[in-house]
Design an enzyme around this catalytic site. Structure first.
Site, PDB file in Angstrom:
ATOM      1  N   PHE A  40     -11.404  -7.913  58.896  1.00  0.00           N
ATOM      2  CA  PHE A  40      -9.769  -7.957  58.795  1.00  0.00           C
ATOM      3  C   PHE A  40      -9.226  -6.347  59.019  1.00  0.00           C
ATOM      4  CE2 PHE A  40      -7.012  -6.727  55.263  1.00  0.00           C
ATOM      5  CZ  PHE A  40      -7.978  -6.399  54.554  1.00  0.00           C
ATOM      6  N   LYS A  41     -10.054  -5.232  58.707  1.00  0.00           N
ATOM      7  CA  LYS A  41      -9.452  -4.025  58.687  1.00  0.00           C
ATOM      8  C   LYS A  41      -9.023  -3.742  60.039  1.00  0.00           C
ATOM      9  CE  LYS A  41     -11.217  -2.731  54.720  1.00  0.00           C
ATOM     10  NZ  LYS A  41     -11.637  -4.097  53.853  1.00  0.00           N
TER      11      LYS A  41
END
Ligand SMILES: *Cc1c(COP(=O)(O)O)cnc(C)c1O
Length: 494
Positions: A111-112
């Protein structure tokens, strides 16, 4: 809109200044002075837009000094073909009341990417708006996901260079190969003979070395960081909470105004905090559930208001949540104390001096009004992966499994009947070994080979960037002692 420091509200900065500076000089974090409100009508109108449209609408409310055209340009570049689905952050239905919000369809499968694909544009534009002529060099110490996402985000972005340090034996085989095979003309990756703390301490030392900074300035460079204390990383994360709500409206799971519970696997408290900002802006959020692994300092904090980092550190199968000091909690304390820089400063002083603090009754009431918390140990996490796959055919990673496990426990405990969105933060293929173990399958071979084993065992195909690792050759084989980080940076830049 202006930004203030959580430790000094007299300090007021324009958005471009807050993003370029990252961290306030008083040690505080930058927060918006006021929050925009998004009405029910506006939420309805977001529903007919694609992800980029939603991102432009929400982010522009926080970015005075940036034109709509500029923001649209950044989001178009950030959320395009580099994601493996045009939905960018799709919802996936588990059962009638439970959805996954999949935030791992970007180039590094965690998700970064949601923030680090757009941050480079925000950062370089901020610098040029401030009249800063230097090239920026991003230094990152990583325990896994952030390093690769930052490399991919900044690769070949004009006016930037990026150098990543990771602990030689502290990341998974797949994470290591993802980083060492990184392409791009402005990147460098280096293993540190030590643990994550050694890498982090080395990078901090470089940031605080005045002589080096001066020498770099003379050569046209300024140093910056890409970690989650920068407002430019938090802002893009607010978008997907609104986007998920719009998708639930569009598919008929909820009616306008109905509130939804989000359950978030939490480490540094950045992801879940973005959900809290969305709620403050008017998104109908029922509860925000903070899910932890055995490093459950946040579970205790949310239940009792006591934050205490004096406890053993456990290495778990959800390593991105193995963390004892969650930096972004400072922004929550600021919001819940009614913007009291004095109160926040006091807690942070206690944290620095004693490793713990206890928040006021009033602040704890504010926490309880919105947040719940729980944790899963490794055995529970594996059971959740296995059960979920058996009942639905959906394969989830260890971090997502922690969140689903906690959501299921709390739903029974609290009798919460609202639709729940479990935030899914990584592809299961980033953690093949643990996922195979959870499924009761043999684990043999190295990282990239396990990708194919997991595909064979489950019939679920791996994301293309991870499948491609098998044919990747490491470009960066070096490792250095923990005292040598500075010379590596000088060698890279000078
Ligand atoms: C970084 C990360 C988290 C934790 O997110 P925070 O914003 O630090 O709370 C959870 N899961 C994965 C896979 C991550 O990479």
């Amino acid at each position: 809109m202006r930004y203030v420091s959580t430790r000094n509200t007299n300090l007021s900065l324009a958005p471009a200044e807050a993003i370029a500076q990252g961290l306030s000089r008083d040690g505080g974090l930058f927060v918006p002075e006021t929050l925009p409100h998004i009405s029910a009508e506006e939420i309805a109108s977001l529903g007919s837009m694609d992800y980029c449209g939603r991102a432009v609408s929400i982010m522009s409310k926080f970015l005075d000094g940036f034109s709509i055209t500029e923001i649209a340009d950044y989001t178009a570049r950030a959320y395009g073909k580099n994601f493996d689905t045009p939905d960018i952050a799709p919802l996936r239905r588990l059962d009638e009341k439970t959805y996954f919000l999949e935030l791992w369809h970007g180039p590094t499968c965690a998700f970064k990417d949601m923030a680090l694909q757009v941050l480079p544009y925000l950062l370089t534009a901020s610098m040029s708006k401030n009249g800063m002529k230097e090239k920026v060099c991003i230094l990152v110490a990583t325990s896994g996901d952030t390093g690769k996402a930052a490399l991919e985000g900044f690769r070949d972005v004009e006016g930037t260079k990026i150098m990543v340090f990771y602990p030689e034996n502290g990341v998974s085989d797949i994470q290591k190969l993802q980083m060492t095979s990184q392409e791009g003309g402005n990147v460098s990756v280096c293993a540190v003979r030590g643990n994550f703390d050694d890498a982090q301490a080395g990078v901090k030392q470089i940031f605080s070395d005045r002589a080096l900074r001066e020498e770099l300035r003379e050569n046209g460079f300024t140093l910056s960081s890409a970690n989650s204390i920068n407002w430019g990383r938090l802002l893009p994360q607010i978008v997907y909470y609104f986007s998920a709500y719009c998708d639930l409206l569009n598919n008929g799971s909820i009616i306008p105004g109905e509130s939804v519970t989000f359950c978030v696997p939490t480490g540094n408290f950045g992801n879940i905090l973005a959900g809290y900002y969305a709620r403050l802006m008017g998104l109908p959020v029922n509860r925000l559930v903070c899910a932890s692994n055995r490093n459950n300092v946040l579970t205790e904090f949310i239940k009792t208001g006591a934050y205490d980092r004096n406890r053993p550190f456990y290495t778990t199968i959800s390593p991105s949540m193995d963390i004892l000091v969650s930096s972004n909690l400072e922004r929550l304390l600021y919001l819940l104390s009614g913007g009291s820089d004095a109160e926040v400063s006091q807690y942070m002083r206690e944290l620095a001096a004693y490793g713990r603090y206890q928040v006021s009754e009033g602040l704890l009431e504010g926490i309880s009004a919105c947040f719940d918390a729980g944790f899963c140990d490794d055995a529970e996490t594996k059971a959740v992966i296995r059960d979920t796959f058996q009942r639905s055919g959906i394969l989830i990673d260890t971090h997502t499994a922690v969140a689903l496990g906690v959501a299921q426990k709390l739903r029974e405990e609290l009798g919460d009947a609202s639709t729940t969105v479990v935030v899914s933060t990584a592809s299961p293929y980033k953690f093949c070994g643990s996922v195979l173990e959870a499924l009761g399958k043999p684990v043999s071979g190295t990282g990239p080979e396990l990708i194919f084993t997991l595909e064979r065992e489950t019939g679920v195909s791996a994301p293309a960037p991870l499948r491609a690792l098998r044919s990747k050759v490491p470009r960066f084989n070096g490792s250095v002692g923990k005292e040598e980080l500075m010379s590596q940076v000088r060698h890279f830049l000078l």
